[in-house]
Design a protein around this motif. Structure first.
Motif, PDB file in Angstrom:
ATOM      1  N   GLN A  35      -3.608  14.959   2.794  1.00 56.10           N
ATOM      2  CA  GLN A  35      -4.781  14.141   3.102  1.00 56.10           C
ATOM      3  C   GLN A  35      -6.008  15.029   3.232  1.00 56.10           C
ATOM      4  O   GLN A  35      -5.946  16.120   3.790  1.00 56.10           O
ATOM      5  CB  GLN A  35      -4.557  13.376   4.400  1.00 56.10           C
ATOM      6  CG  GLN A  35      -5.741  12.525   4.818  1.00 56.10           C
ATOM      7  CD  GLN A  35      -5.483  11.838   6.151  1.00 56.10           C
ATOM      8  OE1 GLN A  35      -4.399  11.910   6.678  1.00 56.10           O
ATOM      9  NE2 GLN A  35      -6.487  11.187   6.671  1.00 56.10           N
ATOM     10  N   CYS A  81     -10.154   8.392   2.008  1.00 56.10           N
ATOM     11  CA  CYS A  81     -10.229   7.085   2.674  1.00 56.10           C
ATOM     12  C   CYS A  81     -11.296   6.202   2.036  1.00 56.10           C
ATOM     13  O   CYS A  81     -12.193   6.663   1.335  1.00 56.10           O
ATOM     14  CB  CYS A  81     -10.515   7.266   4.160  1.00 56.10           C
ATOM     15  SG  CYS A  81     -12.024   8.161   4.512  1.00 56.10           S
ATOM     16  N   LEU A  92       0.828  -1.202   0.000  1.00 54.91           N
ATOM     17  CA  LEU A  92       0.000   0.000   0.000  1.00 54.91           C
ATOM     18  C   LEU A  92       0.861   1.251   0.000  1.00 54.91           C
ATOM     19  O   LEU A  92       0.560   2.237  -0.666  1.00 54.91           O
ATOM     20  CB  LEU A  92      -0.927   0.003   1.220  1.00 54.91           C
ATOM     21  CG  LEU A  92      -2.259  -0.735   1.053  1.00 54.91           C
ATOM     22  CD1 LEU A  92      -3.039  -0.700   2.348  1.00 54.91           C
ATOM     23  CD2 LEU A  92      -3.087  -0.106  -0.053  1.00 54.91           C
ATOM     24  N   TYR A 101     -16.330   4.543  -0.473  1.00 55.97           N
ATOM     25  CA  TYR A 101     -15.253   5.504  -0.728  1.00 55.97           C
ATOM     26  C   TYR A 101     -15.752   6.911  -0.421  1.00 55.97           C
ATOM     27  O   TYR A 101     -16.853   7.296  -0.840  1.00 55.97           O
ATOM     28  CB  TYR A 101     -14.820   5.414  -2.191  1.00 55.97           C
ATOM     29  CG  TYR A 101     -13.769   6.423  -2.593  1.00 55.97           C
ATOM     30  CD1 TYR A 101     -12.452   6.299  -2.165  1.00 55.97           C
ATOM     31  CD2 TYR A 101     -14.094   7.513  -3.406  1.00 55.97           C
ATOM     32  CE1 TYR A 101     -11.483   7.219  -2.547  1.00 55.97           C
ATOM     33  CE2 TYR A 101     -13.140   8.440  -3.782  1.00 55.97           C
ATOM     34  CZ  TYR A 101     -11.836   8.294  -3.354  1.00 55.97           C
ATOM     35  OH  TYR A 101     -10.877   9.214  -3.717  1.00 55.97           O
ATOM     36  N   HIS A 154      -2.902  -2.870  12.425  1.00 51.02           N
ATOM     37  CA  HIS A 154      -2.842  -1.610  11.695  1.00 51.02           C
ATOM     38  C   HIS A 154      -1.410  -1.265  11.332  1.00 51.02           C
ATOM     39  O   HIS A 154      -0.461  -1.801  11.911  1.00 51.02           O
ATOM     40  CB  HIS A 154      -3.450  -0.467  12.524  1.00 51.02           C
ATOM     41  CG  HIS A 154      -2.610  -0.059  13.697  1.00 51.02           C
ATOM     42  ND1 HIS A 154      -2.685  -0.685  14.924  1.00 51.02           N
ATOM     43  CD2 HIS A 154      -1.660   0.903  13.833  1.00 51.02           C
ATOM     44  CE1 HIS A 154      -1.822  -0.120  15.759  1.00 51.02           C
ATOM     45  NE2 HIS A 154      -1.189   0.851  15.126  1.00 51.02           N
ATOM     46  N   LEU A 212      -6.299   7.884  -3.833  1.00 47.81           N
ATOM     47  CA  LEU A 212      -5.918   7.364  -2.517  1.00 47.81           C
ATOM     48  C   LEU A 212      -5.710   8.469  -1.493  1.00 47.81           C
ATOM     49  O   LEU A 212      -5.425   8.196  -0.333  1.00 47.81           O
ATOM     50  CB  LEU A 212      -4.640   6.526  -2.631  1.00 47.81           C
ATOM     51  CG  LEU A 212      -4.782   5.172  -3.334  1.00 47.81           C
ATOM     52  CD1 LEU A 212      -3.427   4.509  -3.469  1.00 47.81           C
ATOM     53  CD2 LEU A 212      -5.743   4.272  -2.584  1.00 47.81           C
ATOM     54  N   PHE A 252      -3.854   2.579   7.839  1.00 45.71           N
ATOM     55  CA  PHE A 252      -4.867   1.603   7.455  1.00 45.71           C
ATOM     56  C   PHE A 252      -4.929   0.516   8.520  1.00 45.71           C
ATOM     57  O   PHE A 252      -4.006   0.306   9.296  1.00 45.71           O
ATOM     58  CB  PHE A 252      -4.637   1.039   6.048  1.00 45.71           C
ATOM     59  CG  PHE A 252      -3.705  -0.137   5.959  1.00 45.71           C
ATOM     60  CD1 PHE A 252      -2.400   0.035   5.589  1.00 45.71           C
ATOM     61  CD2 PHE A 252      -4.152  -1.432   6.236  1.00 45.71           C
ATOM     62  CE1 PHE A 252      -1.536  -1.050   5.492  1.00 45.71           C
ATOM     63  CE2 PHE A 252      -3.297  -2.514   6.135  1.00 45.71           C
ATOM     64  CZ  PHE A 252      -1.984  -2.311   5.762  1.00 45.71           C
ATOM     65  N   TRP A 274      -8.696   2.117   4.750  1.00 47.63           N
ATOM     66  CA  TRP A 274      -7.599   3.021   4.402  1.00 47.63           C
ATOM     67  C   TRP A 274      -8.025   4.420   4.836  1.00 47.63           C
ATOM     68  O   TRP A 274      -9.068   4.918   4.437  1.00 47.63           O
ATOM     69  CB  TRP A 274      -7.347   2.962   2.896  1.00 47.63           C
ATOM     70  CG  TRP A 274      -6.445   4.041   2.356  1.00 47.63           C
ATOM     71  CD1 TRP A 274      -6.828   5.173   1.704  1.00 47.63           C
ATOM     72  CD2 TRP A 274      -5.015   4.082   2.400  1.00 47.63           C
ATOM     73  NE1 TRP A 274      -5.740   5.911   1.342  1.00 47.63           N
ATOM     74  CE2 TRP A 274      -4.611   5.270   1.756  1.00 47.63           C
ATOM     75  CE3 TRP A 274      -4.048   3.220   2.918  1.00 47.63           C
ATOM     76  CZ2 TRP A 274      -3.265   5.618   1.618  1.00 47.63           C
ATOM     77  CZ3 TRP A 274      -2.708   3.575   2.781  1.00 47.63           C
ATOM     78  CH2 TRP A 274      -2.331   4.760   2.136  1.00 47.63           C
ATOM     79  N   HIS A 275      -7.206   5.078   5.671  1.00 48.20           N
ATOM     80  CA  HIS A 275      -7.588   6.359   6.258  1.00 48.20           C
ATOM     81  C   HIS A 275      -7.054   7.563   5.502  1.00 48.20           C
ATOM     82  O   HIS A 275      -7.023   8.666   6.031  1.00 48.20           O
ATOM     83  CB  HIS A 275      -7.136   6.414   7.718  1.00 48.20           C
ATOM     84  CG  HIS A 275      -7.841   5.426   8.587  1.00 48.20           C
ATOM     85  ND1 HIS A 275      -9.210   5.427   8.764  1.00 48.20           N
ATOM     86  CD2 HIS A 275      -7.380   4.369   9.315  1.00 48.20           C
ATOM     87  CE1 HIS A 275      -9.559   4.434   9.571  1.00 48.20           C
ATOM     88  NE2 HIS A 275      -8.474   3.777   9.912  1.00 48.20           N
TER      89      HIS A 275
END
Length: 583
Positions: A23, A107, A12, A145, A284, A104, A243, A45-46
């Motif tokens: 982000q 999240c 990932l 998503y 995690h 990506l 994640f 996935w954060h």
């Protein structure tokens, strides 16, 4: 388990582009509290880490380093090449790939819901009253998503995917849970899709699709996953990462019965091994400054007689530590409960059917005839300690030594001779150590010798050592005899001290001690050899590309960012835990 989890984590990370520098703050709201209480599995996935977090982290900064540009380009080219090989599909361009990977930034959650209770009950009744009735298989996977700020790009990606399909699917508009949705019918599957508000949702089963949409809209009155006992048990392992993964192991048997033709023997096998003692797998990945950490556990009832018996209780000071030195750059040690594994397997296969006990007895009798002793006695000749040591800076495979802890050398030698037979081509004693040369190909018969691919063994009163060459065996045994104090390997011992006292698994790799230019040349030579020997054009092409790429890599980029990798596993009253650091 640690290795698998680490591989998925790094995969990932590798997929994350340096372009993903920020982000989305809005995406942080997508979490397991939105999932139904009966959720069996999810991966969350954060969102991509921020630019300052990436810069501080060793693994991410390695990926972003200008000297790694060739690595990134090769990764992209590999993906593009795979896309071009798909006939009748428009190839993905580098620009499109760089654009789509920014999805990506936000999240997402991938999860699985079991068949609803009412359908499961109807299925059971149907199979009882009308065995000939075919019950459709169940696929409870779903995808959510957070499309905040990515609405246009997501729509573009979806259209791109549909345009690449060979067979045009049938599209039907419908309303599910008050949300305008799309039913996508293909020859072998049906998918439901909706983009509503901040979320995009997909599922393969209509009840799952409807339930997830209701949860996101806040109209579902059922309990949330975060209220379930399984989640509460795993919660300490599901916070603070970029994640996380959650799996209810005890319900795997239920999902196995959701196929179109469930096998009753699978459920019987699961019951016999007491799979329900393993409650949940959780873990995690987090970026903690320069360190990348993978942390997880298998939690459950660790009482004797359950699957947890296959894991050893661990040791405070494994015997293999005495082989460490200041030159050791890689060390792996595991404590395997061979007798525990044997008992679990015997218990499982003994309860498969009415004839299973007789079959197990026959297999045990055959094994005893072959080994010259009961299988349980043969397994008891090992301590369960398995290790490997690498002292070669060039990571020369022939210099790596593998070590197995043993008990009762005379009986262990007798067992080894029985197993190896005529493959042992030479045997000699030096003090308390017996050195052997073993042929991994061919045998020595009365007509002469036809042997190749030799391997070297050395048995001491406490260990069985193996290597491709005899020199590292002699060197390691001589070193251990001269100085059994492992304090010279202070970095390894210091790393081990950060974990609980008793461990059933430990690994350490020192990136700084590696001769990276030599390793690069070694890998180039191996890639060229593979290209010359391969029988398929694609494989040869891949090997040649790898060789060409390695020739352009600056080997100094690796030690510049990476210092060490340390991992451990241990067992306690709650379960089996694993923890791995890359710094």
């Amino acid at each position: 388990m640690r290795r698998l989890f680490s591989f998925l984590a790094l995969l990932l990370l590798a997929a994350a582009s340096p372009l993903m520098a920020q982000q989305s703050a809005a995406s942080a709201s997508l979490d397991p509290s939105l999932l139904p209480g009966r959720t069996i599995f999810y991966l969350a996935w954060h969102g991509a880490p921020t630019a300052d977090v990436r810069h501080a982290n060793a693994v991410m900064s390695l990926w972003d380093d200008p000297d790694s540009a060739q690595l990134r380009n090769s990764f992209i080219q590999a993906m593009l090449s795979d896309a071009k090989k798909q006939k009748d599909k428009p190839p993905l361009t580098k620009e499109e790939l760089n654009e789509f990977v920014t999805l990506l930034d936000n999240c997402f959650i991938i999860g699985y819901l079991p068949r609803p209770a009412e359908q499961a009950a109807a299925k059971s009744t149907s199979s009882t009253l009308a065995p000939a009735t075919t019950v459709p298989a169940w696929n409870g996977m779903f995808f959510v998503y957070d499309r905040t700020g990515k609405e246009a790009l997501l729509s573009k990606a979806v259209l791109r995917i549909r345009a690449s399909e060979t067979d045009i699917p049938k599209l039907t508009n419908l309303n599910v849970a008050g949300v305008p949705s799309l039913k996508v019918e293909r020859k072998s599957s049906i998918t439901y899709w909706a983009e509503n508000g901040k979320y995009a949702v997909s599922a393969n089963e209509l009840p799952v699709f409807e339930e997830i949409l209701s949860r996101l809209a806040g109209t579902s009155k059922g309990p949330s996953l975060v209220e379930s006992p399984a989640y509460l048990e795993a919660k300490p392992l599901l916070t603070g990462g970029i994640f996380e993964v959650f799996l209810r192991i005890s319900q795997i048997a239920d999902t196995a019965s959701e196929s179109a033709a469930p096998n009753p023997q699978i459920k019987a096998l699961v019951k016999s091994v007491k799979l329900d003692a393993l409650h949940v797998l959780a873990g995690h990945l987090s970026l903690e400054g320069a360190k990348t950490r993978v942390q997880g556990a298998i939690l459950g009832d660790t009482a004797s007689g359950t699957l947890f018996d296959i894991w050893s209780d661990g040791k405070t000071n494994p015997d293999a530590l005495r082989f460490l030195s200041a030159n050791t750059l890689s060390f792996n040690e595991s404590e395997i409960n061979f007798l525990g594994i044997y008992k679990v397997l015997k218990q499982a296969f003994s309860q498969g059917s009415s004839s299973s006990p007789q079959m197990v007895d026959a297999l045990e009798s055959a094994a005893q005839t072959r080994l010259g002793m009961p299988l349980s006695d043969a397994l008891a000749l090992t301590t369960g300690e398995i290790s490997s040591i690498q002292n070669s800076p060039a990571l020369d495979d022939s210099q790596q030594v593998r070590i197995l802890g043993i008990r009762n050398k005379p009986d262990a030698m007798k067992l080894l001779r029985t197993i190896m037979g005529e493959k042992i081509t030479s045997e000699r004693n030096e003090g308390t150590t017996t050195y052997m040369k073993v042929s991994l190909g061919g045998t020595q018969g009365s007509a002469g010798v036809a042997q190749w691919n030799f391997y070297h063994l050395a048995m001491t009163p406490d260990f069985l050592l193996g290597a491709s060459k005899s020199e590292p065996l002699h060197a390691l045994i001589a070193q251990q005899a001269a100085n059994s104090d492992p304090s010279a390997a202070k970095d390894i011992l210091a790393a081990r001290s950060k974990f609980p006292e008793k461990l059933n698994g430990f690994s350490y790799f020192d990136f700084q001690k590696v001769d990276w230019p030599a390793v690069r040349e070694k890998w180039i030579a191996e890639a060229k050899t593979a290209a010359a020997k391969t029988k398929t054009t694609d494989s040869a092409d891949t090997s040649r590309k790898l060789s060409d790429w390695l020739a352009t890599v600056n080997p100094d980029v690796f030690p510049h960012h990476l210092h060490s990798m340390t991992g451990a596993s241990w067992k306690d009253a709650k379960g089996v835990h694993f923890d791995e650091w890359i710094e």
